[in-house]
Write an enzyme that holds these catalytic residues in place. Structure first.
Site, PDB file in Angstrom:
ATOM      1  N   VAL A  83     -24.119   7.812  -4.986  1.00 21.20           N
ATOM      2  CA  VAL A  83     -23.482   8.879  -5.767  1.00 21.20           C
ATOM      3  C   VAL A  83     -23.877   8.707  -7.221  1.00 21.20           C
ATOM      4  CG1 VAL A  83     -21.448   9.273  -4.310  1.00 21.20           C
ATOM      5  CG2 VAL A  83     -21.316   7.615  -6.140  1.00 21.20           C
ATOM      6  N   GLU A  84     -23.969   9.846  -7.915  1.00 24.16           N
ATOM      7  CA  GLU A  84     -24.170   9.799  -9.359  1.00 24.16           C
ATOM      8  C   GLU A  84     -22.805  10.060 -10.000  1.00 24.16           C
ATOM      9  OE1 GLU A  84     -28.515  11.418 -10.474  1.00 24.16           O
ATOM     10  OE2 GLU A  84     -27.286  12.907  -9.469  1.00 24.16           O
ATOM     11  N   VAL A  85     -22.439   9.217 -10.934  1.00 29.53           N
ATOM     12  CA  VAL A  85     -21.200   9.404 -11.684  1.00 29.53           C
ATOM     13  C   VAL A  85     -21.616   9.907 -13.064  1.00 29.53           C
ATOM     14  CG1 VAL A  85     -19.247   8.202 -12.742  1.00 29.53           C
ATOM     15  CG2 VAL A  85     -19.953   7.627 -10.406  1.00 29.53           C
ATOM     16  N   HIS A 134     -21.393  13.177  -8.080  1.00 29.86           N
ATOM     17  CA  HIS A 134     -22.391  13.920  -7.311  1.00 29.86           C
ATOM     18  C   HIS A 134     -22.793  13.164  -6.047  1.00 29.86           C
ATOM     19  CE1 HIS A 134     -26.682  15.718  -7.112  1.00 29.86           C
ATOM     20  NE2 HIS A 134     -25.845  16.432  -6.397  1.00 29.86           N
TER      21      HIS A 134
END
Ligand code: NAI
Length: 739
Positions: free
Chosen positions: A468-470, A457
């Protein structure tokens, strides 16, 4: 001259950070090579070693002078050791560090023979201060060579004489610019402003520096007329006053370092070097002990720790090519960071020519801006563009081993994309979805290889937002996680691994914040007043400005999903529906809470966000007559408290792995004020009991949505904090009451 041809005359058996070699014709070369470290950082205990090496050199008969360079591959000196600074217990102790720096670097400055700094790699903070104390500087033209004084970004100032030497070398305006922004210069930029005396290929760096010593140093060019003008105290003070005003308008009084920097430079220029040093040491001591600097240092430690984490128990795959599905706002940005920062070939697939063209144009426009600002050469732009290509089919994507999906936010469409990718990929590519709201396990539901499906994301605009979100789902394998984390890092992002639940982390804590802002609007607070309240609190833009920026449609789409999953506390006031129904999407269609005139260029708007005017027609649309009865502090408290409570819930539910990750996510994903360190550090500083009390008071006034969560109540009862005092570095700062 080959390094190994040199005669080593001194190397202690103990682990030394400096070694002296005497090269041809009696030129001494001091190599800095901090043992067991990848990069050189300066520590207080090196002072003695360094003085001993200088002394030793001086006793070499016939010595012509010295070159100071690095013994590491691509790092000169990356700065002072921040843990050493963080370890100071009081102002006096911190000031002593600064004074020790003055003594040490004065020894270089006053050395009877020429000393030349030969710089390759990062030359930052204390590293540049050391180089400034040398009699001349030559650096490599390599991309890895960067020079700057980034102390301000940690709420500090250059404490080892940098505030005094830099303006004397390059003039006050350039020096203030470098110190107040903390920006890093490439070799050629440094040469242009006189920060270095020569720029050469790395292969001949040492040779050139040795020759400089043999010639007896460097003749500096005559002082520029603009600098000469500033020898007038009156004009100088005008420059300082205007710098102060500019700094204040930027920091809004939240950060004390910029003002101190200006004050210390001014003192040194008006009252002389010694007065400047004294003021620098005093201000350094004061700044080290400020909560703002502590918060910024903690964030620095957290981000550094995340850089060294793989996010999984497996090694990442080597990435050969990246595919991007969807060339819209997000796909265009993702392709850009993949090609530019990541230096990877990237192929964009869209269903329309327009989509492909707009994505290619996205990279072109951003690169062109860099060319215009002289941060990139036209041929470098061409080289990056050669890595980006587009297609309307899957042709050319068969061998990509990571495919990032950024098509419309539609579950069935995303599931279809998984199936198509699985069919066409010869590499069993990882499928990374940039969904902002759909659960990853649902996207992976019909996958033949669910272990290859993951969420990745990004935030808008992708080139600017550092987070970023993983998001692995239950069946994602460790290699997929590690590969995607590695890719994100290559793209220049900080990655946090978060849980697969509605809103993930960042949007989940942002949503109640935005809903509360909308609620304040319903109650009669004006858009300007609410946005200003949150900007004064320390956010870069207010909630309505933010909604316009990300797209009101995108921002509100996630709310029903959150309501369904978590209940009424995510229920937005009806006005948001009315705004969406009026086709107000924000900046992307030029119609939102604010006015946009004729300009629809995304980059233009990002820059001018603070200068926009509210579109007054919105008040009649939503049936509100603004009367601004609440104070800005009240508004900020309501919105922020909703966010804090939700962040604590996310920790409790293990959506985030640690308070540290929660702080990084909020600061870098939303712009939570960095000087508070993030929501968890902020709650610790407020006191957990006080946070709970405030939430209870708000609940009595505004309803149950403010009820403090279980974790906070438990922590308050047991007198706990999120971070323990010895977890200053943030790495182990995961203490919650349920651990
Ligand atoms: P957008 O509407 O700007 O772009 C979507 C693109 O996908 C369009 O160019 C469209 O032609 C293309 N597309 C549609 N079907 C396709 C297919 N079958 N194959 C290839 N391309 C196809 O959307 P945007 O804003 O870029 O969002 C994309 C995704 O990123 C969505 O899932 C959204 O939720 C997510 N996201 C959006 C953020 C934002 O701020 N806009 C932030 C974070 C995530």
């Amino acid at each position: 001259m080959a390094q190994n041809s040199a005669i080593e005359v001194a190397r202690e058996k103990t682990q030394q950070a400096f070694r002296l070699e005497i090269h041809d014709e009696n030129v001494g070369v001091i190599f800095i090579d901090v043992p067991n470290e990848k990069v050189n950082t300066l520590k207080a205990e090196f002072a003695e070693q360094f003085l001993a090496v200088l002394q030793q050199a001086q006793s070499t008969s016939g010595l012509k002078g010295l070159v100071i360079t690095s013994g590491k591959k691509d790092s000169f000196i990356a700065g002072a050791d921040i843990s050493m600074i963080a370890g100071c217990e009081n102002k006096a102790q911190a000031s002593e560090l600064s004074k020790a720096g003055h003594v040490l670097f004065d020894k270089i400055d006053n050395y009877p023979l020429p000393i030349i700094a030969a710089i390759h790699g990062a030359c930052l903070g204390g590293g540049l201060e050391l180089a400034l104390a040398c009699h001349a500087r030559v650096c490599s033209n390599d991309d890895k060579t960067k020079l700057g004084l980034p102390e301000v970004q940690l709420g500090l100032l250059p404490g080892s004489g940098g505030t005094q030497r830099l303006p004397r070398l390059i003039g006050i305006p350039h020096a203030l610019d470098l110190m107040l922004t903390g920006r890093q210069l490439k070799a050629k930029q440094a040469l242009k402003i006189g920060l270095v005396d020569d720029v050469v290929p790395e292969s001949i760096l040492l040779d050139v520096a040795v020759k400089m010593v043999k010639k007896g140093g460097v003749q500096r060019p005559a002082i520029h007329w603009q600098q000469r003008l500033l020898s007038s105290k009156l004009l100088r003070n005008k420059v300082f006053d205007s710098a102060k005003q500019k700094a204040l308008s930027k920091t809004k009084g939240h950060y004390p370092a910029p003002e101190k920097i200006i004050h210390v430079v001014k003192t040194g220029m008006n009252k002389g070097l010694q007065a400047g040093y004294a003021e620098e040491a005093k201000a350094f001591g004061e700044l080290v002990m400020t909560p703002e600097s502590a918060a910024l240092r903690n964030l620095f430690f957290a981000v550094t720790a995340l850089k060294n984490e793989t996010g999984a128990q497996a090694a990442p795959l080597k990435i050969n090519q990246v595919g991007v599905l969807g060339g819209g706002l997000m796909g265009g940005g993702i392709a850009y960071v993949t090609a530019f920062q990541g230096k990877l070939p990237v192929r964009i697939k869209d269903i329309s020519d327009k989509g492909v063209t707009q994505a290619l144009r996205y990279s072109w426009d951003l690169l062109t801006q860099r060319v215009i600002k002289r941060r990139l050469l036209a041929r470098e732009r061409a080289a990056v563009m050669a890595k980006v290509s587009g297609t309307l089919s899957y042709q050319g994507l068969e061998n990509a081993n990571v495919i990032i999906e950024a098509v419309f936010e539609d579950l069935a469409l995303k599931q279809k994309m998984v199936a198509e990718v699985e069919k066409m990929s010869k590499q069993q590519a990882i499928f990374a979805s940039n969904t902002s709201s759909l659960p990853i396990h649902q996207i992976a539901q019909n996958a033949t290889h669910p272990e290859k499906v993951i969420g990745l994301h990004y935030f808008s605009p992708v080139d600017k937002m550092p987070l970023v979100e993983v998001i692995p789902h239950q069946h994602t394998d460790e290699t997929t996680i590690a590969t995607v984390v590695a890719l994100a890092k290559r793209q220049g992002k900080t990655a946090i691994v978060v849980g697969d639940d509605a809103g993930f982390y960042v949007n989940r804590i942002l949503a109640p914040f935005l809903c509360e802002a909308a609620q304040c609007l319903v109650e009669g607070e004006s858009i300007e007043h609410i946005d200003r309240a949150l900007v004064e609190f320390g956010f870069p833009v207010g909630p309505f400005n933010l909604l316009d920026e990300v797209g009101i449609d995108v921002g509100t789409k996630i709310l029903p999903i959150l309501v369904e999953r978590f209940g009424e506390r995510f229920k937005a006031p009806d006005l948001l529906d009315k705004v969406v129904k009026d086709d107000r999407k924000g900046k992307k269609n030029g119609k939102g809470f604010y006015e946009y005139g004729h300009h629809t260029n995304k980059l233009w708007f990002w820059k001018k966000a603070s200068k926009r005017q509210v579109d007054k027609t919105i008040y009649s649309l939503i049936g509100v007559v603004p009367n601004d009865t609440l104070t800005k502090a009240d508004i900020a408290q309501r919105c922020v408290m909703m966010m804090l409570n939700e962040a604590a819930r996310c920790l409790d539910e293990k959506i985030i792995k640690s308070a540290r990750d929660g702080d990084v996510g909020a600061v870098f994903g939303i712009g939570f004020p960095p000087f508070f360190g993030g929501p968890f550090r902020y709650m610790d500083s407020l006191g957990i009991a006080k946070t709970v009390e405030t939430l209870n008071n708000l609940a009595m006034k505004y309803g149950d949505k403010f009820q403090p969560c279980e974790l906070l109540c438990n922590m308050a009862e047991n007198n706990r904090t999120f971070f323990s005092a010895d977890a200053e570095d943030g790495v182990n700062a995961t203490k919650s009451s349920n651990e």
